[in-house]
Write an enzyme that holds these catalytic residues in place. Structure first.
Site, PDB file in Angstrom:
ATOM      1  N   GLY A  10      23.412  47.284 -32.466  1.00 54.80           N
ATOM      2  CA  GLY A  10      24.020  46.526 -33.522  1.00 54.80           C
ATOM      3  C   GLY A  10      22.922  44.955 -33.750  1.00 54.80           C
ATOM      4  N   TYR A  11      23.786  44.126 -34.390  1.00 53.99           N
ATOM      5  CA  TYR A  11      23.050  42.963 -35.092  1.00 53.99           C
ATOM      6  C   TYR A  11      22.606  42.068 -33.601  1.00 53.99           C
ATOM      7  N   ASN A  35      27.722  51.451 -36.742  1.00 52.19           N
ATOM      8  CA  ASN A  35      27.419  50.494 -37.765  1.00 52.19           C
ATOM      9  C   ASN A  35      25.961  49.962 -37.363  1.00 52.19           C
ATOM     10  N   SER A 124      35.233  36.025 -29.247  1.00 53.05           N
ATOM     11  CA  SER A 124      35.072  35.260 -30.604  1.00 53.05           C
ATOM     12  C   SER A 124      35.759  34.006 -30.665  1.00 53.05           C
ATOM     13  N   TYR A 148      41.731  42.343 -35.601  1.00 52.47           N
ATOM     14  CA  TYR A 148      40.471  42.042 -34.978  1.00 52.47           C
ATOM     15  C   TYR A 148      40.615  41.146 -33.978  1.00 52.47           C
ATOM     16  N   LYS A 152      40.182  41.074 -29.623  1.00 51.48           N
ATOM     17  CA  LYS A 152      39.561  40.065 -28.623  1.00 51.48           C
ATOM     18  C   LYS A 152      40.213  39.452 -27.689  1.00 51.48           C
ATOM     19  N   TYR A 176      31.671  33.751 -29.188  1.00 55.02           N
ATOM     20  CA  TYR A 176      30.805  33.238 -30.172  1.00 55.02           C
ATOM     21  C   TYR A 176      31.236  32.696 -31.487  1.00 55.02           C
ATOM     22  N   PHE A 177      30.384  31.772 -32.042  1.00 52.58           N
ATOM     23  CA  PHE A 177      30.854  31.148 -33.190  1.00 52.58           C
ATOM     24  C   PHE A 177      30.229  31.864 -34.292  1.00 52.58           C
ATOM     25  N   ASN A 178      29.569  31.252 -35.149  1.00 61.25           N
ATOM     26  CA  ASN A 178      29.067  32.199 -36.456  1.00 61.25           C
ATOM     27  C   ASN A 178      27.485  32.468 -36.316  1.00 61.25           C
ATOM     28  N   LEU A 199      29.053  35.613 -44.541  1.00 59.68           N
ATOM     29  CA  LEU A 199      28.261  34.805 -45.677  1.00 59.68           C
ATOM     30  C   LEU A 199      26.755  34.896 -45.813  1.00 59.68           C
ATOM     31  N   ARG A 230      31.760  25.773 -40.629  1.00 62.85           N
ATOM     32  CA  ARG A 230      31.669  26.576 -39.637  1.00 62.85           C
ATOM     33  C   ARG A 230      30.629  26.299 -38.796  1.00 62.85           C
TER      34      ARG A 230
HETATM   35  P1  NAD Z   1      27.444  45.277 -35.234  1.00 62.67           P
HETATM   36  O1  NAD Z   1      28.460  46.022 -35.723  1.00 62.67           O
HETATM   37  O2  NAD Z   1      26.248  44.787 -35.539  1.00 62.67           O
HETATM   38  O3  NAD Z   1      27.155  45.971 -33.594  1.00 62.67           O
HETATM   39  C1  NAD Z   1      28.321  46.636 -32.943  1.00 62.67           C
HETATM   40  C2  NAD Z   1      27.708  47.756 -32.439  1.00 62.67           C
HETATM   41  O4  NAD Z   1      28.515  48.494 -31.588  1.00 62.67           O
HETATM   42  C3  NAD Z   1      27.128  48.773 -33.632  1.00 62.67           C
HETATM   43  O5  NAD Z   1      25.667  49.204 -33.449  1.00 62.67           O
HETATM   44  C4  NAD Z   1      28.081  49.879 -33.610  1.00 62.67           C
HETATM   45  O6  NAD Z   1      27.457  51.071 -34.078  1.00 62.67           O
HETATM   46  C5  NAD Z   1      28.366  49.996 -32.024  1.00 62.67           C
HETATM   47  N1  NAD Z   1      29.936  50.593 -31.904  1.00 62.67           N
HETATM   48  C6  NAD Z   1      31.085  50.263 -32.437  1.00 62.67           C
HETATM   49  N2  NAD Z   1      32.129  51.091 -31.863  1.00 62.67           N
HETATM   50  C7  NAD Z   1      31.379  51.843 -31.065  1.00 62.67           C
HETATM   51  C8  NAD Z   1      32.004  52.603 -29.951  1.00 62.67           C
HETATM   52  N3  NAD Z   1      33.222  53.020 -29.985  1.00 62.67           N
HETATM   53  N4  NAD Z   1      31.040  53.347 -29.270  1.00 62.67           N
HETATM   54  C9  NAD Z   1      29.653  52.950 -29.301  1.00 62.67           C
HETATM   55  N5  NAD Z   1      29.329  52.150 -29.883  1.00 62.67           N
HETATM   56  C10 NAD Z   1      30.008  51.415 -30.798  1.00 62.67           C
HETATM   57  O7  NAD Z   1      28.144  43.731 -34.643  1.00 62.67           O
HETATM   58  P2  NAD Z   1      27.531  42.581 -34.159  1.00 62.67           P
HETATM   59  O8  NAD Z   1      27.746  41.405 -35.099  1.00 62.67           O
HETATM   60  O9  NAD Z   1      26.357  42.649 -33.344  1.00 62.67           O
HETATM   61  O10 NAD Z   1      28.840  42.154 -32.989  1.00 62.67           O
HETATM   62  C11 NAD Z   1      28.677  42.622 -31.561  1.00 62.67           C
HETATM   63  C12 NAD Z   1      29.986  42.123 -30.956  1.00 62.67           C
HETATM   64  O11 NAD Z   1      30.243  40.729 -31.030  1.00 62.67           O
HETATM   65  C13 NAD Z   1      31.161  42.773 -31.449  1.00 62.67           C
HETATM   66  O12 NAD Z   1      31.941  43.030 -30.397  1.00 62.67           O
HETATM   67  C14 NAD Z   1      31.868  41.710 -32.482  1.00 62.67           C
HETATM   68  O13 NAD Z   1      33.206  41.810 -32.578  1.00 62.67           O
HETATM   69  C15 NAD Z   1      31.384  40.523 -31.592  1.00 62.67           C
HETATM   70  N6  NAD Z   1      31.320  39.193 -32.303  1.00 62.67           N
HETATM   71  C16 NAD Z   1      30.669  39.257 -33.534  1.00 62.67           C
HETATM   72  C17 NAD Z   1      30.328  37.962 -34.171  1.00 62.67           C
HETATM   73  C18 NAD Z   1      29.605  38.054 -35.484  1.00 62.67           C
HETATM   74  O14 NAD Z   1      30.022  37.143 -36.309  1.00 62.67           O
HETATM   75  N7  NAD Z   1      28.731  39.016 -35.741  1.00 62.67           N
HETATM   76  C19 NAD Z   1      31.348  37.181 -33.984  1.00 62.67           C
HETATM   77  C20 NAD Z   1      32.078  36.883 -32.781  1.00 62.67           C
HETATM   78  C21 NAD Z   1      32.132  38.109 -32.045  1.00 62.67           C
HETATM   79  N1  UFG Z   2      32.068  32.988 -47.181  1.00 62.18           N
HETATM   80  C1  UFG Z   2      31.969  32.595 -48.608  1.00 62.18           C
HETATM   81  N2  UFG Z   2      31.762  33.720 -49.508  1.00 62.18           N
HETATM   82  C2  UFG Z   2      31.411  35.070 -48.938  1.00 62.18           C
HETATM   83  C3  UFG Z   2      31.542  34.871 -47.481  1.00 62.18           C
HETATM   84  C4  UFG Z   2      31.928  34.047 -46.788  1.00 62.18           C
HETATM   85  O1  UFG Z   2      32.387  31.600 -49.267  1.00 62.18           O
HETATM   86  O2  UFG Z   2      31.076  35.676 -49.554  1.00 62.18           O
HETATM   87  C5  UFG Z   2      32.606  31.684 -46.612  1.00 62.18           C
HETATM   88  C6  UFG Z   2      33.796  31.936 -45.824  1.00 62.18           C
HETATM   89  O3  UFG Z   2      35.200  31.789 -46.541  1.00 62.18           O
HETATM   90  C7  UFG Z   2      33.784  31.041 -44.529  1.00 62.18           C
HETATM   91  C8  UFG Z   2      32.373  31.137 -44.420  1.00 62.18           C
HETATM   92  O4  UFG Z   2      31.690  31.369 -45.543  1.00 62.18           O
HETATM   93  O5  UFG Z   2      34.024  29.814 -44.848  1.00 62.18           O
HETATM   94  C9  UFG Z   2      31.667  31.881 -43.006  1.00 62.18           C
HETATM   95  O6  UFG Z   2      32.325  33.185 -43.323  1.00 62.18           O
HETATM   96  P1  UFG Z   2      32.127  34.410 -42.609  1.00 62.18           P
HETATM   97  O7  UFG Z   2      32.741  35.766 -43.168  1.00 62.18           O
HETATM   98  O8  UFG Z   2      30.518  34.697 -42.599  1.00 62.18           O
HETATM   99  O9  UFG Z   2      32.524  34.208 -41.282  1.00 62.18           O
HETATM  100  P2  UFG Z   2      33.865  33.784 -40.521  1.00 62.18           P
HETATM  101  O10 UFG Z   2      33.837  32.411 -40.222  1.00 62.18           O
HETATM  102  O11 UFG Z   2      34.860  33.945 -41.654  1.00 62.18           O
HETATM  103  O12 UFG Z   2      34.034  34.776 -39.323  1.00 62.18           O
HETATM  104  C10 UFG Z   2      33.072  34.977 -38.413  1.00 62.18           C
HETATM  105  C11 UFG Z   2      33.085  36.017 -37.850  1.00 62.18           C
HETATM  106  C12 UFG Z   2      34.273  36.684 -37.372  1.00 62.18           C
HETATM  107  C13 UFG Z   2      34.971  35.900 -36.185  1.00 62.18           C
HETATM  108  C14 UFG Z   2      35.158  34.347 -36.834  1.00 62.18           C
HETATM  109  C15 UFG Z   2      35.632  33.479 -35.933  1.00 62.18           C
HETATM  110  O13 UFG Z   2      32.448  37.086 -38.801  1.00 62.18           O
HETATM  111  O14 UFG Z   2      33.868  37.824 -36.412  1.00 62.18           O
HETATM  112  O15 UFG Z   2      33.769  34.131 -37.513  1.00 62.18           O
HETATM  113  O16 UFG Z   2      34.634  33.652 -35.008  1.00 62.18           O
HETATM  114  F1  UFG Z   2      36.261  36.476 -35.814  1.00 62.18           F
END
Ligand code: NAD
Ligand code: UFG
Length: 336
Positions: A10-11, A35, A124, A148, A152, A176-178, A199, A230
């Site tokens: 993943g990312y 994903n 998160s 979701y 967490k 994590y933040f954003n 975003l 954010r």
């Molecule tokens: P992502 O979706 O890119 O990566 C998650 C990976 O987990 C993917 O490769 C997916 O295929 C795999 N996966 C999902 N369910 C699975 C399962 N049951 N078994 C095996 N693999 C599985 O997401 P990401 O942005 O890399 O996020 C990673 C982690 O960080 C997640 O737990 C997410 O909730 C957490 N997180 C992400 C953010 C964000 O903004 N990206 C913010 C806070 C927390």
């Molecule tokens: N936003 C827009 N337009 C879009 C998408 C987002 O204006 O099309 C704005 C949102 O309203 C927010 C900001 O951009 O103000 C960031 O939005 P994101 O969806 O990128 O991120 P969030 O802050 O909503 O959520 C993120 C992670 C979640 C986590 C959350 C709190 O994606 O996993 O932070 O940690 F739960």
């Protein structure tokens, strides 16, 4: 030293695998590619010139996980695997509870069976809910606005109970933040399936011409320019925080939460401007309605991670936008 990375394709996981391999760790990845795509791991190997072990396995598959632990001596786990779309989780809560919580419980049980008691968990900032800002680790958590977010919070609680029952565990909860940005090679980055929820991938797809227009969710918040604030963090800085956390848990026992953010708040309009500057593209956007569940503003107090993990974010918003754009430009159709 072998680290098991769940969700490593993943990312955030892929960027962390790059840092782990570059840091001299052996890496085993478990991912079901729900994903992501296996080609991401080819790119991780290309960037680092090293190989990792891959298991196409779901974390809910106990037998599959046991195979990973019996074939490798896993010293610690970094647990990213999970579903993360906030909006989808309100429509499919059981899917989120099953995948994220049940999957985590299976993983923890297998870890216990193989006497591997060291874990870094992807939590998160969402666990803080409506607390005053900046968020600090000792605030009361759990006032979350989505299933979701609840997964967490629950997994943090489960890990807390595990530690209470057995002080031999060593657990790091990274809130994590954003995360935005991408590896500067342009080979890996955020590549969500379908229309992005977040975003930065949305902005990138508007800039590359795959989506017509960005809607800014709300222009009437009580913030400096009316749009949400954010704490954006470069994904490579975030990946490096995992290495700091691994170093700490390998040496200690206990359970600690850490905020991983820059400690600086940027508005949506700040990000649009920074992206336009980095890409040289004018972004087509409109100000629309607020998105349900969005908080007006939050950012981290990351002092604890700075002091106790010796982790400091390096990259600024310009670099985050430049790297996001570089990834999008190099991969207009995503990673295949
Ligand atoms: P992502 O979706 O890119 O990566 C998650 C990976 O987990 C993917 O490769 C997916 O295929 C795999 N996966 C999902 N369910 C699975 C399962 N049951 N078994 C095996 N693999 C599985 O997401 P990401 O942005 O890399 O996020 C990673 C982690 O960080 C997640 O737990 C997410 O909730 C957490 N997180 C992400 C953010 C964000 O903004 N990206 C913010 C806070 C927390
Ligand atoms: N936003 C827009 N337009 C879009 C998408 C987002 O204006 O099309 C704005 C949102 O309203 C927010 C900001 O951009 O103000 C960031 O939005 P994101 O969806 O990128 O991120 P969030 O802050 O909503 O959520 C993120 C992670 C979640 C986590 C959350 C709190 O994606 O996993 O932070 O940690 F739960």
């Amino acid at each position: 030293m072998t680290i098991l990375v769940t969700g490593g394709a993943g990312y955030i996981g892929s960027h962390t695998c790059v840092e782990l391999l570059s840091g001299g760790y052996d890496v085993a990845v478990v991912d079901n590619y729900y994903n992501s795509v296996p080609a991401v791991l080819d790119r991780v190997e290309k960037i680092t010139g090293k190989t990792l072990k891959r298991y196409d396995c779901d974390i809910r598959d106990r037998g599959g996980l046991e195979r990973v632990f019996s074939e490798n001596k896993i010293d610690a786990v970094i647990h990213f695997a999970g579903l993360k779309a906030v909006g989808e989780s309100t429509k499919l809560p059981l899917l989120y509870y099953e995948n994220n919580i049940s999957g985590s419980v299976v993983l923890f049980e297998v870890m216990e069976k193989y006497d591997c008691k060291k874990i870094v968990f992807s939590s998160s900032a969402t666990v803080y809910g409506n607390n005053p800002i900046p968020y600090k680790e000792d605030m009361v958590t759990g006032d979350v606005s989505s299933p979701y977010g609840r997964t967490k919070h629950f997994i943090e609680q489960i890990l807390g109970d595990i530690y209470k029952s057995d002080n031999g565990w060593s657990i790091s909860l990274l809130r994590y933040f954003n995360p935005i940005g991408a590896h500067e090679s342009g080979l890996i980055g955020e590549d969500p399936n379908g229309i992005p929820n977040n975003l930065m991938p949305y902005i990138s797809r508007v800039a590359i011409g795959k989506l017509p227009q960005l809607t800014v969710f709300g222009g009437d918040y009580d913030t400096k320019d009316g749009t949400c604030i954010r704490d954006y963090i470069h994904v490579v800085d975030l990946a490096k925080a995992h290495l700091c956390a691994v170093a700490k848990i390998l040496d200690t026992t206990g359970i600690e939460a850490y905020n991983i953010g820059n400690g600086v708040g940027y508005s949506v309009l700040d990000i649009i401007r920074a992206f336009e500057k980095a890409s040289g593209k004018k972004l087509n956007y409109v100000i629309g309605d607020r998105r349900e569940g969005d908080l007006p503003a939050f950012y981290a107090d990351a002092t604890k991670a700075n002091k106790e993990l010796n982790w400091h974010a390096e990259y600024d918003i310009e670099k985050m936008c430049a790297d996001s754009w570089n990834f999008q430009k190099n991969n207009p159709d995503g990673i295949k």
